[in-house]
Enzyme design. Structure first.
Site, PDB file in Angstrom:
ATOM      1  N   SER A  90       0.796  -1.231   0.000  1.00 44.81           N
ATOM      2  CA  SER A  90       0.000   0.000   0.000  1.00 44.81           C
ATOM      3  C   SER A  90       0.827   1.280   0.000  1.00 44.81           C
ATOM      4  O   SER A  90       0.276   2.354   0.048  1.00 44.81           O
ATOM      5  CB  SER A  90      -0.956   0.000   1.199  1.00 44.81           C
ATOM      6  OG  SER A  90      -1.813   1.102   1.137  1.00 44.81           O
ATOM      7  N   THR A 192      -1.220   2.376   4.860  1.00 49.26           N
ATOM      8  CA  THR A 192      -0.818   3.767   4.629  1.00 49.26           C
ATOM      9  C   THR A 192       0.047   4.193   5.801  1.00 49.26           C
ATOM     10  O   THR A 192      -0.307   3.936   6.948  1.00 49.26           O
ATOM     11  CB  THR A 192      -2.063   4.675   4.585  1.00 49.26           C
ATOM     12  OG1 THR A 192      -2.767   4.417   3.398  1.00 49.26           O
ATOM     13  CG2 THR A 192      -1.692   6.146   4.666  1.00 49.26           C
ATOM     14  N   THR A 210       0.944   6.946   0.689  1.00 50.18           N
ATOM     15  CA  THR A 210       0.052   5.823   0.383  1.00 50.18           C
ATOM     16  C   THR A 210      -0.047   5.568  -1.113  1.00 50.18           C
ATOM     17  O   THR A 210       0.216   6.472  -1.914  1.00 50.18           O
ATOM     18  CB  THR A 210      -1.366   6.117   0.920  1.00 50.18           C
ATOM     19  OG1 THR A 210      -2.157   4.940   0.842  1.00 50.18           O
ATOM     20  CG2 THR A 210      -2.054   7.214   0.136  1.00 50.18           C
ATOM     21  N   ARG A 220      -8.634   8.593  -8.777  1.00 48.68           N
ATOM     22  CA  ARG A 220      -9.140   8.770  -7.401  1.00 48.68           C
ATOM     23  C   ARG A 220      -7.996   9.209  -6.467  1.00 48.68           C
ATOM     24  O   ARG A 220      -6.902   8.672  -6.491  1.00 48.68           O
ATOM     25  CB  ARG A 220      -9.732   7.455  -6.915  1.00 48.68           C
ATOM     26  CG  ARG A 220     -10.316   7.514  -5.501  1.00 48.68           C
ATOM     27  CD  ARG A 220      -9.324   7.039  -4.466  1.00 48.68           C
ATOM     28  NE  ARG A 220      -9.904   6.988  -3.119  1.00 48.68           N
ATOM     29  CZ  ARG A 220      -9.206   6.835  -2.019  1.00 48.68           C
ATOM     30  NH1 ARG A 220      -7.894   6.703  -2.069  1.00 48.68           N
ATOM     31  NH2 ARG A 220      -9.787   6.794  -0.841  1.00 48.68           N
ATOM     32  N   VAL A 221      -8.287  10.191  -5.634  1.00 42.76           N
ATOM     33  CA  VAL A 221      -7.342  10.641  -4.611  1.00 42.76           C
ATOM     34  C   VAL A 221      -8.044  10.550  -3.265  1.00 42.76           C
ATOM     35  O   VAL A 221      -9.216  10.921  -3.151  1.00 42.76           O
ATOM     36  CB  VAL A 221      -6.892  12.095  -4.888  1.00 42.76           C
ATOM     37  CG1 VAL A 221      -6.109  12.662  -3.719  1.00 42.76           C
ATOM     38  CG2 VAL A 221      -6.055  12.152  -6.173  1.00 42.76           C
ATOM     39  N   GLY A 222      -7.341  10.053  -2.269  1.00 50.21           N
ATOM     40  CA  GLY A 222      -7.925   9.931  -0.930  1.00 50.21           C
ATOM     41  C   GLY A 222      -7.505  11.068  -0.023  1.00 50.21           C
ATOM     42  O   GLY A 222      -7.153  12.162  -0.471  1.00 50.21           O
ATOM     43  N   ASP A 223      -7.539  10.790   1.264  1.00 49.58           N
ATOM     44  CA  ASP A 223      -7.242  11.820   2.268  1.00 49.58           C
ATOM     45  C   ASP A 223      -5.766  12.035   2.505  1.00 49.58           C
ATOM     46  O   ASP A 223      -5.353  13.097   2.989  1.00 49.58           O
ATOM     47  CB  ASP A 223      -7.852  11.380   3.606  1.00 49.58           C
ATOM     48  CG  ASP A 223      -7.228  10.067   4.084  1.00 49.58           C
ATOM     49  OD1 ASP A 223      -7.247   9.094   3.308  1.00 49.58           O
ATOM     50  OD2 ASP A 223      -6.699  10.019   5.213  1.00 49.58           O
ATOM     51  N   THR A 243      -5.483   6.851   8.722  1.00 46.70           N
ATOM     52  CA  THR A 243      -5.440   5.747   7.767  1.00 46.70           C
ATOM     53  C   THR A 243      -6.857   5.197   7.656  1.00 46.70           C
ATOM     54  O   THR A 243      -7.691   5.430   8.525  1.00 46.70           O
ATOM     55  CB  THR A 243      -4.452   4.647   8.215  1.00 46.70           C
ATOM     56  OG1 THR A 243      -4.376   3.634   7.202  1.00 46.70           O
ATOM     57  CG2 THR A 243      -4.859   4.008   9.520  1.00 46.70           C
ATOM     58  N   GLY A 244      -7.119   4.479   6.573  1.00 44.09           N
ATOM     59  CA  GLY A 244      -8.453   3.915   6.391  1.00 44.09           C
ATOM     60  C   GLY A 244      -9.147   4.523   5.190  1.00 44.09           C
ATOM     61  O   GLY A 244      -8.496   5.033   4.277  1.00 44.09           O
ATOM     62  N   GLY A 246     -10.388   6.896   2.983  1.00 43.98           N
ATOM     63  CA  GLY A 246     -10.096   8.317   2.856  1.00 43.98           C
ATOM     64  C   GLY A 246     -11.318   9.174   2.608  1.00 43.98           C
ATOM     65  O   GLY A 246     -11.381  10.330   3.063  1.00 43.98           O
TER      66      GLY A 246
HETATM   67  C1  SD4 Z   1      -6.814   6.499   1.153  1.00 47.07           C
HETATM   68  N1  SD4 Z   1      -6.422   6.624   3.534  1.00 47.07           N
HETATM   69  O1  SD4 Z   1      -6.289   6.689   0.068  1.00 47.07           O
HETATM   70  C2  SD4 Z   1      -5.941   6.020   2.300  1.00 47.07           C
HETATM   71  C3  SD4 Z   1      -5.960   4.533   2.309  1.00 47.07           C
HETATM   72  C4  SD4 Z   1      -5.260   3.886   3.431  1.00 47.07           C
HETATM   73  O2  SD4 Z   1      -3.904   2.101   4.031  1.00 47.07           O
HETATM   74  O3  SD4 Z   1      -5.218   4.347   4.547  1.00 47.07           O
HETATM   75  N2  SD4 Z   1      -4.636   2.755   3.132  1.00 47.07           N
HETATM   76  O4  SD4 Z   1      -8.005   6.625   1.347  1.00 47.07           O
END
Ligand code: SD4
Length: 332
Positions: A90, A192, A210, A220-223, A243-244, A246
């Site tokens: 990841s 992450t 991450t 796609r972009v996360g947090d 983490t988690g 996003g």
């Molecule tokens: C996301 N928070 O891109 C990240 C994913 C993550 O371990 O935490 N992965 O949403």
């Protein structure tokens, strides 16, 4: 020290202290005073805390601090260990790809001055967190995305390389057989790296890196690389990272929320718990996804909390490098 032990100690040995809510200024009313319950024993500095069981990464950051690196460079060195780990699926090389088979990376850094730099959806560069620092220091911008980020990285001497390992390619090919998209708690979202460091003088910096969610839509972009969501640092107060899933962290601007709660007198632990509760209050399907937060304050006190069991944090403090499963919300 395990959180439970710490809390027990804190409960036994607390004293009420009076804290100034603001600095008095001529012509303004007296500063608001509030009582904060505070442990009599403070944990020591420096401290490094990270999401997941990444003892190699926290050790590297700790050693960097001992060798005189800044808190920011220590975080970049620590996160770099996991970015270069091809087994971890990841972060950096070996990250699981998007639906089209492309490994796209998000990362950001924030230092004690409140400077921030980030790269989003960048391909072919193993160390996005180091590129994020370059964006912060050597461009007039704070975020570079996609091909622009990659070209900037190459212009700064970073090597282009294929980040899709054989192992991750096989996992993607297997996924394509069903092509069902559903984030899997603590499996897909399991590593992450969000890392926070406070040096021996109380200087705070952080970073988050991450490959995002496996098999996400292209683009796609996360947090993780978004200021206030995946990471926030305020050197006066403390720092937080996530983490988690996003999407849920972004909607509640979780890391900023945690730092602001600490500003109001909450401990890092209380602040992480409130930020998780904020998600739970607003999201009826919280059973379906994981979010975990970690936080540290200026004194080196730490906190961590998640929706579900299984979230792990690593803390390097008092010469001990310890991974624990912190308390969590969804105890059935
Ligand atoms: C996301 N928070 O891109 C990240 C994913 C993550 O371990 O935490 N992965 O949403």
């Amino acid at each position: 020290m395990k959180r439970r032990n710490f809390l027990q100690k804190a409960a036994l040995g607390t004293v009420g202290i009076t804290a100034l809510g603001a600095t008095a200024s001529p012509g303004l009313s007296a500063p608001k005073r509030e009582t904060i319950e505070e442990p009599t024993t403070s944990p020591s500095l420096p401290v490094v805390i990270a999401t997941w069981d990444v003892k190699g990464a926290t050790k590297k950051a700790w050693q960097s601090l001992q060798e005189g690196s800044s808190a920011l460079d220590a975080v970049i060195a620590g996160c770099g260990v996991e970015e270069a780990n091809a087994e971890g699926q990841s972060v950096g090389i070996g990250g699981l790809p998007d639906r089209e088979g492309r490994v796209t990376l998000d990362a950001c850094v924030m230092n004690e001055k409140g400077d921030y730099g980030a790269v989003l959806c960048m391909q072919n560069i193993m160390h996005p967190i180091a590129v994020a620092k370059k964006v912060m220091e050597d461009t007039p911008h704070v975020i570079l995305a996609g091909i622009g980020a990659e070209e900037f990285a190459v212009s700064q001497g970073f090597k282009r390389e294929n980040l899709l390992t054989e192992q991750s390619k096989i996992a993607w090919e297997n996924w394509k057989k069903t092509a069902q998209y559903k984030p899997i708690i603590n499996i897909e979202n399991h590593d992450t790296i969000g890392m926070l460091a406070v040096d021996k003088n109380g200087i705070i910096s952080g970073g988050c890196t991450t490959s995002g969610l496996a098999y996400k839509m292209a683009g796609r972009v996360g947090d993780s690389a978004i200021v206030g969501s995946g990471l926030f640092v305020d050197n006066e107060i403390g720092a937080a990272t996530a983490t988690g899933l996003g999407e849920e962290v972004l909607k509640t601007v979780g890391s900023y929320l945690i730092v602001e709660l600490m500003r109001q007198g909450k401990s890092p632990q209380q602040a992480c718990e409130q930020a998780i509760l904020r998600i739970i209050e607003k999201t009826p399907n919280f059973e379906d996804f994981q979010v975990g937060y970690i936080a540290v304050n200026k004194k080196g006190e730490t906190g961590a909390y998640s929706i579900h069991e299984g979230f792990v944090t690593t803390t390097y403090q008092d010469e001990k490098n310890t991974a624990i499963t912190p308390d969590f919300y969804n105890k059935k």
